[in-house]
Design an enzyme around this catalytic site. Structure first.
Site, PDB file in Angstrom:
ATOM      1  N   ASP A 463       6.431   1.933  61.280  1.00 60.76           N
ATOM      2  CA  ASP A 463       6.703   0.925  62.298  1.00 60.76           C
ATOM      3  C   ASP A 463       8.125   1.063  62.821  1.00 60.76           C
ATOM      4  O   ASP A 463       8.384   0.908  64.007  1.00 60.76           O
ATOM      5  CB  ASP A 463       6.467  -0.482  61.743  1.00 60.76           C
ATOM      6  CG  ASP A 463       7.288  -0.778  60.495  1.00 60.76           C
ATOM      7  OD1 ASP A 463       7.666   0.176  59.789  1.00 60.76           O
ATOM      8  OD2 ASP A 463       7.550  -1.961  60.215  1.00 60.76           O
ATOM      9  N   ARG A 467      15.076  -1.038  59.031  1.00 59.51           N
ATOM     10  CA  ARG A 467      15.141  -2.200  58.137  1.00 59.51           C
ATOM     11  C   ARG A 467      14.363  -1.927  56.841  1.00 59.51           C
ATOM     12  O   ARG A 467      13.820  -0.846  56.655  1.00 59.51           O
ATOM     13  CB  ARG A 467      14.623  -3.448  58.855  1.00 59.51           C
ATOM     14  CG  ARG A 467      13.142  -3.402  59.152  1.00 59.51           C
ATOM     15  CD  ARG A 467      12.727  -4.629  59.952  1.00 59.51           C
ATOM     16  NE  ARG A 467      11.326  -4.589  60.280  1.00 59.51           N
ATOM     17  CZ  ARG A 467      10.827  -5.052  61.427  1.00 59.51           C
ATOM     18  NH1 ARG A 467      11.616  -5.540  62.363  1.00 59.51           N
ATOM     19  NH2 ARG A 467       9.521  -5.002  61.637  1.00 59.51           N
ATOM     20  N   ASP A 468      14.289  -2.934  56.003  1.00 61.13           N
ATOM     21  CA  ASP A 468      13.634  -2.745  54.698  1.00 61.13           C
ATOM     22  C   ASP A 468      12.115  -2.774  54.872  1.00 61.13           C
ATOM     23  O   ASP A 468      11.425  -3.622  54.350  1.00 61.13           O
ATOM     24  CB  ASP A 468      14.096  -3.843  53.725  1.00 61.13           C
ATOM     25  CG  ASP A 468      13.928  -5.244  54.311  1.00 61.13           C
ATOM     26  OD1 ASP A 468      13.495  -5.363  55.478  1.00 61.13           O
ATOM     27  OD2 ASP A 468      14.239  -6.217  53.605  1.00 61.13           O
ATOM     28  N   GLU A 469      11.633  -1.827  55.644  1.00 65.54           N
ATOM     29  CA  GLU A 469      10.213  -1.772  55.951  1.00 65.54           C
ATOM     30  C   GLU A 469       9.808  -0.297  56.056  1.00 65.54           C
ATOM     31  O   GLU A 469       9.351   0.273  55.100  1.00 65.54           O
ATOM     32  CB  GLU A 469       9.928  -2.559  57.238  1.00 65.54           C
ATOM     33  CG  GLU A 469       8.462  -2.830  57.410  1.00 65.54           C
ATOM     34  CD  GLU A 469       8.157  -4.157  58.109  1.00 65.54           C
ATOM     35  OE1 GLU A 469       9.057  -4.934  58.410  1.00 65.54           O
ATOM     36  OE2 GLU A 469       6.968  -4.388  58.359  1.00 65.54           O
ATOM     37  N   ASP A 476       0.149  -0.074  64.241  1.00 62.33           N
ATOM     38  CA  ASP A 476       1.119   0.625  65.083  1.00 62.33           C
ATOM     39  C   ASP A 476       0.659   2.067  65.340  1.00 62.33           C
ATOM     40  O   ASP A 476       0.733   2.572  66.459  1.00 62.33           O
ATOM     41  CB  ASP A 476       2.497   0.639  64.408  1.00 62.33           C
ATOM     42  CG  ASP A 476       2.980  -0.759  64.025  1.00 62.33           C
ATOM     43  OD1 ASP A 476       2.174  -1.557  63.517  1.00 62.33           O
ATOM     44  OD2 ASP A 476       4.176  -1.049  64.227  1.00 62.33           O
ATOM     45  N   TRP A 527      -5.732  -3.302  63.150  1.00 62.10           N
ATOM     46  CA  TRP A 527      -4.958  -2.533  62.173  1.00 62.10           C
ATOM     47  C   TRP A 527      -5.918  -1.615  61.403  1.00 62.10           C
ATOM     48  O   TRP A 527      -5.819  -0.393  61.480  1.00 62.10           O
ATOM     49  CB  TRP A 527      -4.177  -3.485  61.259  1.00 62.10           C
ATOM     50  CG  TRP A 527      -2.815  -3.829  61.808  1.00 62.10           C
ATOM     51  CD1 TRP A 527      -1.612  -3.430  61.279  1.00 62.10           C
ATOM     52  CD2 TRP A 527      -2.497  -4.606  62.972  1.00 62.10           C
ATOM     53  NE1 TRP A 527      -0.576  -3.912  62.057  1.00 62.10           N
ATOM     54  CE2 TRP A 527      -1.089  -4.628  63.094  1.00 62.10           C
ATOM     55  CE3 TRP A 527      -3.249  -5.264  63.929  1.00 62.10           C
ATOM     56  CZ2 TRP A 527      -0.428  -5.293  64.141  1.00 62.10           C
ATOM     57  CZ3 TRP A 527      -2.595  -5.931  64.967  1.00 62.10           C
ATOM     58  CH2 TRP A 527      -1.210  -5.938  65.062  1.00 62.10           C
ATOM     59  N   GLU A 737      10.928  -3.278  69.480  1.00 60.47           N
ATOM     60  CA  GLU A 737       9.796  -4.017  68.909  1.00 60.47           C
ATOM     61  C   GLU A 737       9.407  -5.207  69.795  1.00 60.47           C
ATOM     62  O   GLU A 737       8.238  -5.527  69.953  1.00 60.47           O
ATOM     63  CB  GLU A 737      10.205  -4.535  67.521  1.00 60.47           C
ATOM     64  CG  GLU A 737       9.153  -5.357  66.817  1.00 60.47           C
ATOM     65  CD  GLU A 737       9.566  -5.719  65.397  1.00 60.47           C
ATOM     66  OE1 GLU A 737      10.780  -5.728  65.114  1.00 60.47           O
ATOM     67  OE2 GLU A 737       8.666  -5.973  64.581  1.00 60.47           O
ATOM     68  N   HIS A 758      10.794   0.926  67.592  1.00 60.02           N
ATOM     69  CA  HIS A 758       9.416   0.610  67.215  1.00 60.02           C
ATOM     70  C   HIS A 758       8.539   1.260  68.282  1.00 60.02           C
ATOM     71  O   HIS A 758       8.620   0.893  69.437  1.00 60.02           O
ATOM     72  CB  HIS A 758       9.257  -0.912  67.309  1.00 60.02           C
ATOM     73  CG  HIS A 758       8.777  -1.567  66.072  1.00 60.02           C
ATOM     74  ND1 HIS A 758       9.564  -1.699  64.958  1.00 60.02           N
ATOM     75  CD2 HIS A 758       7.594  -2.167  65.764  1.00 60.02           C
ATOM     76  CE1 HIS A 758       8.887  -2.362  64.019  1.00 60.02           C
ATOM     77  NE2 HIS A 758       7.666  -2.634  64.479  1.00 60.02           N
TER      78      HIS A 758
HETATM   79  C1  BGC Z   1       5.800  -4.439  61.504  1.00 56.64           C
HETATM   80  C2  BGC Z   1       4.813  -4.237  62.602  1.00 56.64           C
HETATM   81  C3  BGC Z   1       3.478  -4.420  61.970  1.00 56.64           C
HETATM   82  C4  BGC Z   1       3.443  -5.874  61.655  1.00 56.64           C
HETATM   83  C5  BGC Z   1       2.136  -6.405  61.208  1.00 56.64           C
HETATM   84  C6  BGC Z   1       5.721  -5.864  61.088  1.00 56.64           C
HETATM   85  O1  BGC Z   1       6.609  -6.198  60.099  1.00 56.64           O
HETATM   86  O2  BGC Z   1       7.076  -4.058  61.844  1.00 56.64           O
HETATM   87  O3  BGC Z   1       5.053  -3.230  63.429  1.00 56.64           O
HETATM   88  O4  BGC Z   1       2.391  -3.927  62.630  1.00 56.64           O
HETATM   89  O5  BGC Z   1       4.443  -6.239  60.744  1.00 56.64           O
HETATM   90  O6  BGC Z   1       1.881  -7.432  61.985  1.00 56.64           O
END
Ligand code: BGC
Length: 896
Positions: A463, A467-469, A476, A527, A737, A758
């Site tokens: 995504d 960040r912490d992701e 996505d 998703w 994003e 994003h």
């Molecule tokens: C992500 C998105 C992802 C979403 C789910 C977010 O934290 O960055 O891109 O699809 O969560 O809704």
């Protein structure tokens, strides 16, 4: 005549690959010809042993009457493990011309049988080095090599990420190996050619081992997901001598272990280096007596798979464009581009000087560097100088998403720009697409889309990179894949990721939100549909039937999962859904757009069951094709009953509701009205969109396809908020994003969800290629073997557009230009393909090809098969070659 050749030989998408693990390897080539309109009529493939002796081939296909030149399966006897083969191909074209044999290419098999793994997983002995230490490990082994090495290969992987060295040199330029997969089920190992690095006598091999995705602690909300708490390495070096003998050096308890100067390293937080350098640690003479022993540990061997994806590499280096002092007094580098990777810096400083690099994407409205949107991710590199003259450093086991770098502790008053280089890292996919047009802002958008893809295709489709992701969000990936595959060849990339998706699919067919799954939640419409849409899209772009066949059960399981959900078999009106994520019609404080979730879920249900039925047809599963065709029809009916009124309007008055009904062909007879309503909604909204993740990708496509191309172009060119060009007017160099990541007054969206990199909204790129430039594929034939070229011109907002796409058959190009009402369209298509060119607004009588008028009956220029009047202008059937069309246009903007 005499110019036909087969060239660009690839095996499993790659040129001369090492480490091919698939047993029925697929071979591709491209034709070049000295004339237009060339098709392949037959081919002959020959595979020889490594000596290249084609007089005694391992396999000779003989002449095969076939037009296939892409992903053609090897059909010979079982090949040996760890063996190089040479192959070549010749072709015959449709005029009977025979090409010479192509230049030979090679592929090499990897460890085809698990039993060949003799190496053991090793880690530093726990009694000597705390397995929980943050410091990266060094593992080494000295060994002797005889004279006369013919070839040497290392097969290696890690629980963690590693760099391999032989005699003090890195064995490859690949980064963050072994990459990120769903490690519980699948772990890639890499194959390296180290022949040149060995020498007769004393040698050493070394592994530098960091946490990487395996042990960094992943995911937001302090989930801190770890695959294991102990790093380990697995290394097997095979040496083949000229005399036919072989030796092996494999990781085992005889290796030596230490910690190195990288004292801390994680994916989100960055890396720390302190002087505990062990100079020469991976060369032979190094004294490792004070090192700890290694010990073998139990980690699975069954999960090992050969490298599937393109490796991650540094693909470009960029220099900072400025060094700033912010109002807050920080010294900050501006890289001029929001990039993903790392900084390499060179300095001279007294021993013990500590430099801190903190990476961020944007400056705030006052011009200060902004870290808020990183949430807990630190993306910080801390380096303590050795003080021995010039020193250079770049972190080993992490990456950052950034444009700006705050530098602390640098000696001297100013940051010297030439001391820093940005190293751009991502999966090294071949670039395949280019798009440009008369509006420079749109060209910047295209660059931003491409940068967004590079930064977020770092082994997994993520995504965001900062960040912490940084997770493989399925939604996505699904919305962006059609654009992604225009820009870069993503065959191997998605093959790997989809195998992970399949491995992590739930017993009930449910699909995790993220793959690899580190958060444990699953099943949202839009998703989970990645399970169906992504393999289908890869098939459409490359004709990759094998991937489709491999994923088929996974696709089906997802559709069956959906079927089991709703309180009515054909509606999905239950459960959790992200909905039209971050759409602008969301209620205050919510991320979820106003389009009702049952509408979205049922729309995707219909779409996925349709694609599944088509996949079944392609794979010859006739019963399933019928069954899911029927399911699709019923879901469409249920959708209409529930979400379209009796007089043919959408029950939900959101842009996304209209877009999905049209994009997935759910509206039937109501489509003209619904498209008109959509067009009016957008005009009423001052040519502004309100769509989120799920509506945006198809918005312009449906407008163009229902005759409102001009509205679509106006949306594209909208510079005010919200629209694609708004972020560009704010200086964006990647896709945001949120439509308003930075608001018109310069303030930010909230800290907790505000990525400036994003790719989701970059999904408009597909429409730019397919409709604006007009480079499209035929609906029925995959892989661009049958091309459709149909540029839409709009009412003069754009005066030219150009695109090229390197398909598996070769380069396709379209370009158009208007000069008042005079249209110029150029098309280039590769040998062994055909195309239909639709010239909007042309008449047969008024058409010039290559500077000459042509009549309906011919004779036509070489390569042109037919020219006929059609609904929107003229349709020309062409074979391979290059063509220039010119005409006076009439009625360009007629609607469908
Ligand atoms: C992500 C998105 C992802 C979403 C789910 C977010 O934290 O960055 O891109 O699809 O969560 O809704």
């Amino acid at each position: 005549m005499g110019n036909l050749v087969a060239t660009d030989l690839t095996c499993e998408y790659r040129r001369n690959p090492l480490g091919v693990g698939v047993r029925r390897r697929r071979l591709s080539w491209r034709l070049e010809a000295g004339r237009q309109g060339v098709l392949q009529r037959a081919y002959r493939l020959a595979v020889a042993a490594e000596d290249g002796d084609f007089d005694r081939p391992v396999w000779d296909s003989g002449r095969v009457e076939s037009g296939e030149s892409v992903l053609v399966e090897y059909g010979g006897p079982e090949l040996a493990s760890r063996t190089k083969y040479v192959w070549r191909v010749k072709v015959w074209d449709d005029a009977g011309e025979e090409s010479p044999w192509s230049e030979p290419a090679v592929f090499e098999t990897t460890l085809l049988d698990r039993s060949e793994w003799q190496a053991r997983w090793i880690a530093p002995a726990a009694s000597a080095i705390d397995p929980q230490t943050d410091a990266a490990f060094l593992l080494r082994k000295a060994f002797r090599v005889k004279d006369g090495v013919k070839e040497a290969r290392i097969y290696a992987t890690a629980a963690g990420v590693c760099e391999l060295y032989v005699n003090g040199r890195r064995v490859s330029d690949e980064e963050l190996s072994p990459g990120w997969t769903s490690y519980q089920y699948r772990l890639q190992y890499q194959t390296y050619d180290v022949t040149e690095l060995l020498r007769a006598g004393a040698n050493a091999v070394g592994v530098h081992l960091g946490d990487g995705w395996y042990r960094s602690g992943l995911a937001f909300d302090k989930r801190n997901f770890k695959y294991g708490d102990r790093r380990a390495a697995l290394v097997q070096l095979h040496i083949r001598y000229e005399d036919g003998s072989e030796e092996m050096v494999a990781s085992d308890a005889s290796w030596r272990a230490a910690t190195g100067p990288v004292t801390y390293s994680t994916i989100y937080d960055g890396e720390t280096y302190d002087r505990l350098e062990r100079d020469g640690w991976s060369v032979a003479g190094y004294a490792d007596d004070d090192w700890a022993p290694a010990e073998t540990i139990d980690l699975p061997m069954e999960t090992l798979v050969p490298q599937e994806n393109w490796p991650v590499r540094v693909t470009e280096t960029i220099r900072p464009i400025a060094s700033l002092v912010t109002p807050a007094g920080d010294k900050v580098l501006d890289m001029g581009q929001n990039m993903v990777g790392r900084i390499r810096f060179t300095l001279e400083a007294p021993a013990g000087t500590t430099i801190v690099l903190r990476h961020a994407e944007v400056l705030d409205k006052d011009g200060n560097i902004y870290f808020g949107n990183l949430r807990t991710a630190k993306q910080t590199v801390v380096y303590t100088a050795r003080g021995e003259g010039r020193e250079t450093y770049a972190p080993h086991f992490t990456f950052m998403g950034f444009r700006y770098v705050k530098v602390e502790g640098w000696p001297g008053d100013e940051l010297p720009l030439d001391a820093f280089v940005g190293e751009v890292m991502h999966s090294d996919m071949p670039l395949t697409g280019e798009f440009s047009c008369s509006d420079e802002r749109v060209n910047q958008l295209q660059r931003n889309i491409r940068w967004g893809q590079r930064g977020n295709f770092l082994d997994v489709p993520t995504d965001c990179p900062q960040r912490d992701e940084r997770l493989g969000w399925t939604g996505d990936a699904q919305v962006f894949i059609a654009t992604a595959l225009y820009n870069f060849n993503g065959g191997p990339f998605f093959t790997k990721w989809l195998r992970d998706l399949k491995a992590e699919q739930r017993p009930d067919g449910g699909v995790p939100f993220v793959v690899p799954d580190v958060i444990g939640d699953a099943n949202s419409s839009g998703w989970g549909d990645a399970a169906v849409i992504c393999p289908w899209t890869v098939y459409r772009y490359y004709g990759d039937r094998r991937l489709l066949a491999e994923q088929y059960d996974s696709m089906k399981a997802w559709v069956e999962y959906i079927r089991a959900q709703g309180d009515n078999e054909y509606l999905w009106n239950t459960g959790f859904h992200f909905g039209d994520w971050v759409a602008l019609d969301a209620e205050d404080g919510s991320y979820v757009g106003a389009t009702p979730r049952p509408l979205i879920a049922t729309a995707y249900y219909a779409y996925s069951s349709r694609l599944l039925s088509e996949a079944a047809r392609v794979l010859g599963k006739t019963e399933d094709a019928a069954k899911y065709g029927e399911l699709h029809a019923r879901v469409v009916q249920a959708f209409r009953n529930e979400f379209i009124t009796g007089d043919g309007r959408m029950t939900a008055q959101t842009q996304t509701a209209h877009v999905l009904a049209l994009a997935f062909d759910l509206a039937g007879d109501a489509a003209p009205r619904i498209s008109r309503d959509l067009n009016e909604m957008i005009i009423r909204n001052g040519y502004h969109l309100t769509t989120g993740f799920l509506g945006t990708p198809y918005l312009c496509l449906v407008l163009s396809d229902y005759g409102y191309h001009d509205t679509a172009v106006r949306l594209l060119l909208q510079e005010g908020y919200p629209g694609w060009l708004y972020s560009i007017s704010k200086g964006a160099t990647t896709i945001w994003e949120h439509w308003d990541g930075i608001k018109p007054d310069g303030t930010f969206w909230s800290d907790d969800m505000n990525s400036f990199n994003h790719y989701a909204y970059g999904a408009v790129g597909e429409w730019m290629y397919r409709r604006v430039a007009g480079l499209d594929m035929d609906g029925a034939v995959p892989g661009f073997k049958r091309i459709r070229i149909e540029p839409l011109f709009g009412s003069g907002l754009l005066s030219r557009a150009k695109t090229s796409y390197r398909s598996m058959y070769g380069r396709i190009e379209t370009a158009w230009q208007t000069d008042g009402n005079r249209m110029h369209v150029q098309a280039i298509i590769p040998a062994n393909t055909t195309a239909r060119v639709v010239l909007r607004g042309a008449t047969v009588a008024g058409l010039n090809i290559d500077g000459r008028p042509v009549g309906a009956g011919g004779p036509y220029p070489e390569g042109i098969q037919s020219i006929a009047a059609a609904e929107h202008g003229v349709e020309v059937e062409i074979g391979s070659g290059e063509y220039r069309f010119a005409y006076e246009a009439a009625n360009l903007f007629r609607t469908k």
